[in-house]
Design a protein around this motif. Structure first.
Motif, short mmCIF file in Angstrom:
data_model
loop_
_atom_site.label_atom_id
_atom_site.label_comp_id
_atom_site.label_asym_id
_atom_site.label_seq_id
_atom_site.Cartn_x
_atom_site.Cartn_y
_atom_site.Cartn_z
N ASN A 1 19.41 25.53 -9.74
CA ASN A 1 19.96 25.54 -8.38
C ASN A 1 20.18 24.12 -7.86
OD1 ASN A 1 20.14 28.32 -8.14
ND2 ASN A 1 18.10 28.51 -7.25
N ALA A 2 19.31 23.19 -8.25
CA ALA A 2 19.44 21.80 -7.80
C ALA A 2 20.71 21.15 -8.34
CB ALA A 2 18.21 20.99 -8.20
N THR A 3 21.20 21.61 -9.50
CA THR A 3 22.43 21.03 -10.05
C THR A 3 23.60 21.24 -9.11
OG1 THR A 3 23.15 23.02 -11.26
CG2 THR A 3 21.70 21.48 -12.43
N LEU A 4 23.55 22.31 -8.33
CA LEU A 4 24.67 22.65 -7.46
C LEU A 4 24.85 21.67 -6.30
CD1 LEU A 4 24.07 26.51 -7.36
CD2 LEU A 4 25.58 25.21 -8.90
N ASN A 5 23.82 20.89 -6.00
CA ASN A 5 23.89 19.92 -4.91
C ASN A 5 24.01 18.48 -5.40
OD1 ASN A 5 23.68 21.90 -2.90
ND2 ASN A 5 21.46 21.92 -3.10
N SER A 6 24.18 18.31 -6.70
CA SER A 6 24.29 16.94 -7.21
C SER A 6 25.61 16.32 -6.79
CB SER A 6 24.15 16.93 -8.74
OG SER A 6 25.33 17.41 -9.34
N TYR A 7 25.65 15.02 -6.84
CA TYR A 7 26.87 14.28 -6.53
C TYR A 7 27.28 13.57 -7.81
CZ TYR A 7 30.08 10.97 -4.35
OH TYR A 7 31.19 10.22 -4.02
N ALA A 8 28.25 14.17 -8.54
CA ALA A 8 28.65 13.64 -9.83
C ALA A 8 30.18 13.63 -9.98
CB ALA A 8 28.01 14.47 -10.94
N PRO A 9 30.87 12.93 -9.06
CA PRO A 9 32.34 12.94 -9.12
C PRO A 9 32.91 12.14 -10.30
CG PRO A 9 31.61 11.38 -7.47
CD PRO A 9 30.38 12.11 -7.95
N TYR A 10 32.13 11.28 -10.91
CA TYR A 10 32.64 10.43 -11.98
C TYR A 10 32.41 11.05 -13.35
CZ TYR A 10 32.57 7.53 -7.90
OH TYR A 10 32.76 7.07 -6.62
N SER A 11 31.21 11.48 -13.63
CA SER A 11 30.91 12.08 -14.93
C SER A 11 31.16 13.59 -14.94
CB SER A 11 29.45 11.84 -15.31
OG SER A 11 28.58 12.62 -14.48
N GLU A 12 31.11 14.20 -13.77
CA GLU A 12 31.17 15.66 -13.61
C GLU A 12 30.07 16.36 -14.40
OE1 GLU A 12 35.14 17.15 -14.16
OE2 GLU A 12 35.99 15.63 -12.83
N PHE A 13 29.00 15.63 -14.65
CA PHE A 13 27.83 16.16 -15.36
C PHE A 13 26.71 16.28 -14.34
CE2 PHE A 13 24.25 16.02 -18.37
CZ PHE A 13 24.71 16.92 -19.33
N HIS A 14 26.44 17.49 -13.88
CA HIS A 14 25.51 17.76 -12.79
C HIS A 14 24.13 18.10 -13.35
CE1 HIS A 14 28.91 17.98 -9.95
NE2 HIS A 14 29.55 18.44 -11.01
N VAL A 15 23.13 17.33 -12.96
CA VAL A 15 21.77 17.52 -13.47
C VAL A 15 20.85 17.85 -12.30
CG1 VAL A 15 19.86 16.48 -14.76
CG2 VAL A 15 22.23 15.88 -15.33
N GLY A 16 19.96 18.79 -12.54
CA GLY A 16 18.96 19.15 -11.55
C GLY A 16 17.58 19.09 -12.17
N ALA A 17 16.59 18.76 -11.37
CA ALA A 17 15.20 18.73 -11.83
C ALA A 17 14.34 19.39 -10.77
CB ALA A 17 14.74 17.29 -12.06
N ALA A 18 13.29 20.06 -11.23
CA ALA A 18 12.34 20.69 -10.33
C ALA A 18 10.93 20.33 -10.78
CB ALA A 18 12.52 22.21 -10.32
N ALA A 19 10.18 19.74 -9.87
CA ALA A 19 8.81 19.29 -10.16
C ALA A 19 7.81 20.24 -9.51
CB ALA A 19 8.61 17.87 -9.65
N LEU A 20 6.88 20.73 -10.30
CA LEU A 20 5.80 21.57 -9.80
C LEU A 20 4.60 20.68 -9.51
CD1 LEU A 20 4.42 24.33 -9.23
CD2 LEU A 20 3.81 24.35 -11.68
N LEU A 21 4.18 20.64 -8.25
CA LEU A 21 3.05 19.80 -7.85
C LEU A 21 1.75 20.59 -7.96
CD1 LEU A 21 4.55 18.01 -4.72
CD2 LEU A 21 4.76 17.43 -7.14
N ALA A 22 0.64 19.87 -7.98
CA ALA A 22 -0.68 20.49 -8.09
C ALA A 22 -0.97 21.44 -6.93
CB ALA A 22 -1.76 19.41 -8.19
N ASN A 23 -0.36 21.21 -5.77
CA ASN A 23 -0.59 22.08 -4.62
C ASN A 23 0.31 23.32 -4.63
OD1 ASN A 23 1.90 21.05 -3.91
ND2 ASN A 23 1.22 20.10 -2.00
N GLY A 24 1.11 23.49 -5.70
CA GLY A 24 1.98 24.65 -5.83
C GLY A 24 3.38 24.45 -5.31
N GLU A 25 3.63 23.35 -4.60
CA GLU A 25 4.97 23.06 -4.09
C GLU A 25 5.92 22.76 -5.25
OE1 GLU A 25 6.31 22.89 -0.92
OE2 GLU A 25 4.43 23.60 -0.05
N ILE A 26 7.16 23.16 -5.10
CA ILE A 26 8.21 22.81 -6.05
C ILE A 26 9.20 21.92 -5.31
CG2 ILE A 26 10.14 23.64 -7.44
CD1 ILE A 26 8.52 26.15 -8.03
N ILE A 27 9.38 20.71 -5.82
CA ILE A 27 10.28 19.73 -5.23
C ILE A 27 11.45 19.54 -6.19
CG2 ILE A 27 10.54 17.33 -4.47
CD1 ILE A 27 8.66 18.95 -2.67
#
Length: 160
Positions: free
Chosen positions: A31-57
């Protein structure tokens, strides 16, 4: 002369075999790939980090016409996580990519700069971080970023 052999253990499995939390993390990265800003490469990457408190950033790549001024998804996610929750370690991170209207068939791996930042996050909390590199159908998993960055440069080098 002596020779040193390095090896890395990578677990490969279909996404449907992931645990519920792993699937949630992969979906957040996609889902995070959909908000990337990649007008030059057009290669959209997303990452999701799971924290020890259960939050996903989440984070995504942010390109710039002056290429070195952009930032990768993994670094965006980890830096934001630690700015918002400075006392929470990253337990796992999932990475996904979208290109030419679909998610990449092959897994996406972190670049060298991101590997170094992920290593710093591991070292900061003295705790390994699971890295999940996602493709369209499968995921590669390592139990620590050190598996992807052998002979790494870390804070212990600065203390010598």
């Amino acid at each position: 002369m002596k020779e040193i052999n390095l090896s890395t253990k990578i677990t490969v499995y279909p996404i449907e075999e992931c645990s519920d939390i792993e699937k949630k993390l992969i979906e957040a990265a996609k889902n995070a790939t959909l908000n990337s800003y990649a007008p030059y490469s057009e290669f959209h990457v997303g990452a999701a980090a799971l924290l020890a408190n259960g939050e996903i950033i989440t984070g995504n790549n942010q390109e710039n016409a002056a290429y070195p001024s952009g930032l990768c998804a993994e670094r965006t996610a980890v830096f934001y996580a630690h700015s918002k929750y400075p006392d929470q370690k990253v337990e796992a991170i999932a990475i996904a990519a979208w290109n030419k209207g679909e998610f990449t068939k092959d897994v996406i791996t972190p670049c060298g700069g991101c590997r170094q930042v992920l290593l710093e996050a591991e070292n900061r909390f003295n705790s390994p971080m699971k890295v999940m590199m996602c493709g369209n159908d499968s995921v590669y998993v390592v139990s620590s970023i050190k598996d992807l960055l052998p002979l790494s440069f870390g804070d212990e080098m600065l203390k010598k």
